[in-house]
Design a protein around this motif. Structure first.
Motif, PDB file in Angstrom:
ATOM      1  N   ASN A 197       0.826  -1.209   0.000  1.00 27.07           N
ATOM      2  CA  ASN A 197       0.000   0.000   0.000  1.00 27.07           C
ATOM      3  C   ASN A 197       0.859   1.258   0.000  1.00 27.07           C
ATOM      4  O   ASN A 197       0.579   2.218  -0.727  1.00 27.07           O
ATOM      5  CB  ASN A 197      -0.924   0.002   1.225  1.00 27.07           C
ATOM      6  N   GLU A 200       2.583   2.065  -3.385  1.00 24.76           N
ATOM      7  CA  GLU A 200       1.669   2.116  -4.556  1.00 24.76           C
ATOM      8  C   GLU A 200       2.102   3.170  -5.568  1.00 24.76           C
ATOM      9  O   GLU A 200       1.988   2.979  -6.779  1.00 24.76           O
ATOM     10  CB  GLU A 200       0.242   2.387  -4.074  1.00 24.76           C
ATOM     11  N   ARG A 203       4.427   1.879  -8.283  1.00 26.62           N
ATOM     12  CA  ARG A 203       4.032   0.750  -9.108  1.00 26.62           C
ATOM     13  C   ARG A 203       3.773   1.160 -10.541  1.00 26.62           C
ATOM     14  O   ARG A 203       3.337   2.252 -10.797  1.00 26.62           O
ATOM     15  CB  ARG A 203       2.783   0.072  -8.527  1.00 26.62           C
TER      16      ARG A 203
END
Length: 203
Positions: A197, A200, A203
């Motif tokens: 998380n 993120e 990514r």
């Protein structure tokens, strides 16, 4: 050697007394060493030194830190041997001490200092290492991962490092952290979820 003396891991040839104990089982050597037999301790330490060093290197990512961890572990092993309840389990007990000393070194420096692009790839796939933009992004991701790891609770951070850096199994993680296998899986799952998380944006 008495319990006040600190053993050193030496590269020199073993003594004649140590050679005489080379064929004895761990349990016998541990019992004799616990009674203050320095030659028995030398034999026991030399028998498991390669594994101790290799394991500490995997955990710390540094041969220098691994050497320090093994040196500190050897002192603790010598001092704590009289309290070892199961001499036949000396090898596993010694490895747990090495693990603790390695983690002491990891905690003493910047958390997750061992993290590199390979570790980041456990969370973020880096598809093209030749792409300058990807290289810059991967560098930023390493810094971000270090910061995210530093914010994790100790057990979660340690379980993640043991798995992703040390390559340990769930059973090994559980053993080294003093948890059940289910609890080790839970710590690792929570660490992965939090890191995924928080990472993120890369990514």
């Amino acid at each position: 050697m008495n319990l006040a003396e600190e053993p050193r891991v030496r590269a020199s040839a073993p003594t004649g007394a140590a050679l005489a104990g080379a064929d004895l089982p761990d349990s016998t050597l541990a019992i004799r060493a616990a009674d203050g037999d320095a030659a028995a301790f030398e034999s026991l330490l030399r028998r498991h030194l390669p594994l101790m060093t290799a394991y500490a290197t995997r955990l710390t990512g540094s041969r220098a830190d691994a050497y320090d961890a093994v040196q500190e572990a050897s002192v603790t092993i010598w001092r704590e041997l009289p309290r070892l309840a199961e001499p036949a389990a000396a090898k596993g007990w010694m490895m747990k001490i090495v693990s603790r000393k390695a983690f002491d070194l990891i905690r003493a420096r910047k958390p997750a200092a061992d993290v590199d692009d390979e570790a980041v790839s456990a969370i973020l796939p880096v598809d093209d290492a030749a792409d300058p933009a990807r290289i810059v992004g991967a560098t930023a991701a390493v810094d971000g991962l270090r910061e995210a790891l530093a914010r994790l609770p100790d057990l979660q951070r340690q379980s993640w490092l043991l798995r992703e850096i040390g390559g340990e199994s769930y059973a090994e993680i559980a053993e080294h952290l003093g948890l059940s296998v289910a609890a080790a899986r839970g710590q690792l799952a929570r660490a992965r979820e939090t890191l995924t998380n928080e990472m993120e944006e890369w990514r």
